[in-house]
Design an enzyme around this catalytic site. Structure first.
Site, PDB file in Angstrom:
ATOM      1  N   LYS A 165      26.512  45.666  84.927  1.00  0.00           N
ATOM      2  CA  LYS A 165      25.710  44.814  84.036  1.00  0.00           C
ATOM      3  C   LYS A 165      24.546  44.219  84.814  1.00  0.00           C
ATOM      4  CE  LYS A 165      25.900  40.362  81.602  1.00  0.00           C
ATOM      5  NZ  LYS A 165      26.752  39.192  81.287  1.00  0.00           N
TER       6      LYS A 165
ATOM      7  N   ASP B 288      19.640  35.406  81.892  1.00  0.00           N
ATOM      8  CA  ASP B 288      20.314  35.262  80.601  1.00  0.00           C
ATOM      9  C   ASP B 288      20.127  33.857  80.058  1.00  0.00           C
ATOM     10  OD1 ASP B 288      21.849  35.512  78.360  1.00  0.00           O
ATOM     11  OD2 ASP B 288      23.767  35.389  79.414  1.00  0.00           O
TER      12      ASP B 288
ATOM     13  N   LYS C 243      21.755  29.027  75.556  1.00  0.00           N
ATOM     14  CA  LYS C 243      22.718  28.323  76.399  1.00  0.00           C
ATOM     15  C   LYS C 243      22.286  26.869  76.580  1.00  0.00           C
ATOM     16  CE  LYS C 243      23.948  32.254  79.386  1.00  0.00           C
ATOM     17  NZ  LYS C 243      25.400  32.293  79.136  1.00  0.00           N
TER      18      LYS C 243
ATOM     19  N   ASP D 115      23.271  36.923  86.585  1.00  0.00           N
ATOM     20  CA  ASP D 115      23.918  37.735  85.552  1.00  0.00           C
ATOM     21  C   ASP D 115      23.683  39.228  85.753  1.00  0.00           C
ATOM     22  OD1 ASP D 115      25.694  37.550  83.461  1.00  0.00           O
ATOM     23  OD2 ASP D 115      24.161  37.477  81.904  1.00  0.00           O
TER      24      ASP D 115
ATOM     25  N   ASP E 102      24.352  35.528  72.864  1.00  0.00           N
ATOM     26  CA  ASP E 102      24.728  35.223  74.247  1.00  0.00           C
ATOM     27  C   ASP E 102      25.888  36.092  74.718  1.00  0.00           C
ATOM     28  OD1 ASP E 102      24.534  33.930  76.680  1.00  0.00           O
ATOM     29  OD2 ASP E 102      25.877  32.294  76.111  1.00  0.00           O
TER      30      ASP E 102
ATOM     31  N   GLU F 172      25.630  39.254  75.232  1.00  0.00           N
ATOM     32  CA  GLU F 172      24.714  40.396  75.336  1.00  0.00           C
ATOM     33  C   GLU F 172      25.143  41.431  76.360  1.00  0.00           C
ATOM     34  OE1 GLU F 172      24.168  38.710  78.980  1.00  0.00           O
ATOM     35  OE2 GLU F 172      24.294  37.624  77.089  1.00  0.00           O
TER      36      GLU F 172
ATOM     37  N   ARG G  38      27.955  42.832  77.038  1.00  0.00           N
ATOM     38  CA  ARG G  38      28.803  43.909  76.507  1.00  0.00           C
ATOM     39  C   ARG G  38      27.988  44.918  75.696  1.00  0.00           C
ATOM     40  NH1 ARG G  38      32.551  39.616  73.613  1.00  0.00           N
ATOM     41  NH2 ARG G  38      31.843  38.534  75.484  1.00  0.00           N
TER      42      ARG G  38
END
Length: 499
Positions: A264, A269, A276, A287, A346, A348, A350
């Site tokens: 990933k 993010d 967030k 991230d 959020d 995202e 996956r």
């Protein structure tokens, strides 16, 4: 920062250096010198152990005491580090040795002027011990000073490490390769997100591929859109910095097995429109740690020349809120055709991972392993030093937990309960990206990814959300900030498949 590593068999007390590191075990009325320390200990009147005892030293793991040698040995400074109780038989535990060496080097590199030339006289009677000491020292000497100027910059915090060992074998070389891989991951994670947008990470991968002979393919935003990579396109559409999918490959003419790694790579993010809280956003430059670990592991695998075919995918995007960002309730079509209702922007990671997982299976690997800072629920379940391992195969899960331990990292096996799948049902698409209830969020995320794995394909998922970034103080060889978690585990998995 460049730190060299050499091996020497001479007495550590006679070597020219700025400091010498020795180990002590706990037990009895005073710390006891460990293997490698006796020569230095005896050079002090009454023994160095006696002096350490007067200073309150116990020999507990990672306990560090720094003393002036006052001419007792050539090095002006002696660093005594605790190793805990001496083993009843056999060598000192590799993890204890690595963390002790790291703690000693951190204490030296924190000094004005850095550490200079450091002699490592810790237990290194076997190749495994030698590698553990060398690896821990190099990881402990790490400094990220890209943004520091003037007196804050430590360009040569530890210029040279000298490992005292009579049986180092290839340990020093392997420790160098592994430490450079981990430190690459750390550097990428610590880089400010403005300086590491998706295109930058892809360019870094291009540079590494050119240096190591890895094959590389990069899909830009146009190729991703035309190819049907709806997860990457959807997550990246809110940012001025478009997404990338990077494919790296290492091939060996004698290889009989293929492993695929998927990382990933959300370079920042914000949470997208499901924004967030401010307090949860300042470390979201990390991230992309999963993609960084895959890139670094691929470099190490190439350097080690492992007899296994390995493909590495970096699913790279920036998740930002804007007038073009994806909206909660949008439906994306993932590469391969499966549709996903986006209930929370959020969640995202996956989505981009789904694209890459489907693509990775086209390489027909014997094993697919994905690694991601996927869920905050991982921190709730396992804290900040243990990452989770989930799999569609019990033996694979056990093997990866074992591999992480052998690599010096800590993981824990977690289930994928079938009853949680219904929580991801969508009334409009094949699956929703989040469950309707908050409980078991780490496991639900794993179940989501499993939906994109074909029957018969062995797959494992590593959630490194907590261990990838250290918010607290440094410990052992682990610095504040990016840790490089998971990198050594990926290399170890490749090594196991090479065998």
């Amino acid at each position: 920062m460049s730190t060299s590593l050499s091996v020497n068999t001479e007495s550590p007390s006679s070597l020219d250096a700025d400091a010498v590191v020795v180990g002590y075990h706990s037990g009895g009325d005073a710390p006891e010198p460990a293997s490698g320390a006796h020569d230095v200990d005896a050079a002090f009147s009454g023994g160095l152990a006696q002096t350490l005892s007067l200073l309150g030293a116990s020999g507990a793991p990672e306990e560090v005491h720094t003393l002036a040698s006052l001419g007792a040995v050539k090095a002006p400074v002696v660093v005594a580090v605790g190793l805990g109780p001496a083993p009843a038989e056999g060598p000192v535990d590799s993890g204890i040795l690595s963390r002790a060496a790291g703690a000693a080097l951190r204490s030296l590199t924190s000094r004005p002027g850095g550490a200079g030339r450091v002699v490592l006289a810790l237990p290194a009677q076997t190749s495994a011990e030698a590698e553990a000491v060398a690896l821990g020292a190099r990881l402990g000497a790490y400094e990220f000073d890209r943004y520091r100027t003037g007196n804050g910059k430590k360009a040569d915090a530890a210029a040279e490490l000298v490992l005292v060992s009579s049986d180092a074998g290839d340990a020093a070389e392997r420790a160098t390769v592994l430490s450079e891989a981990v430190n690459l991951t750390r550097d990428l994670v610590n880089t400010a997100p403005a300086d590491l947008v998706p295109e930058d990470l892809a360019d870094t991968a291009q540079e590494i591929a050119a240096q190591t002979g890895l094959q590389i393919e990069v899909l830009d935003e146009r190729a991703l859109s035309e190819g049907g990579y709806g997860g990457l396109t959807g997550v990246g559409q809110g940012s001025a910095n478009p997404p990338r999918l990077v494919r790296l490959s290492h091939t060996h003419p004698e290889a009989t097995r293929t492993v695929a790694f998927v990382g990933k790579g959300i370079t920042f993010d914000s949470g997208g429109l499901s924004l967030k809280p401010a307090g949860s956003m300042d470390w979201m430059k990390s991230d992309m740690a999963g993609a960084a670990s895959v890139l670094a592991a691929m470099r190490a695998i190439a350097a080690l020349g492992l007899k296994v075919n390995v493909v590495g995918y970096l699913a790279v995007a920036e998740n930002m809120p804007s007038g073009t960002a994806q909206r909660p309730s949008d439906v994306l079509t993932i590469y391969g055709g499966k549709t996903v209702e986006v209930l929370n922007t959020d969640a995202e990671g996956r989505l981009v991972m789904a694209d890459a997982l489907v693509r990775a299976q086209e390489d027909e690997p014997d094993l697919v392993v994905d690694i991601a800072t996927l869920t905050g629920a991982q921190l709730v379940a396992l804290g900040t030093r243990v990452f989770a391992v989930m799999s569609n195969d019990d033996d694979v899960r056990a093997d990866i937990v074992s591999a992480s331990g052998a690599a010096g990292e800590t993981s824990w096996p977690m289930p994928l309960p079938g009853e949680l799948r219904s929580g991801l049902d969508s009334s409009v698409a094949d699956i929703a990206n989040v469950a309707g209830e908050r409980w078991g969020g780490m496991l639900s995320a794993g179940i989501f990814l499993k939906e994109f794995i074909e029957d018969g394909v062995k797959w494992a998922h590593l959630d490194i959300a907590g261990p990838s970034f250290n918010h607290g103080g440094p410990h052992g060889y682990t610095p504040k900030g990016g840790t490089g978690a998971g990198t050594r585990t990926l290399v170890r998995i490749a090594e196991e498949y090479a065998r």
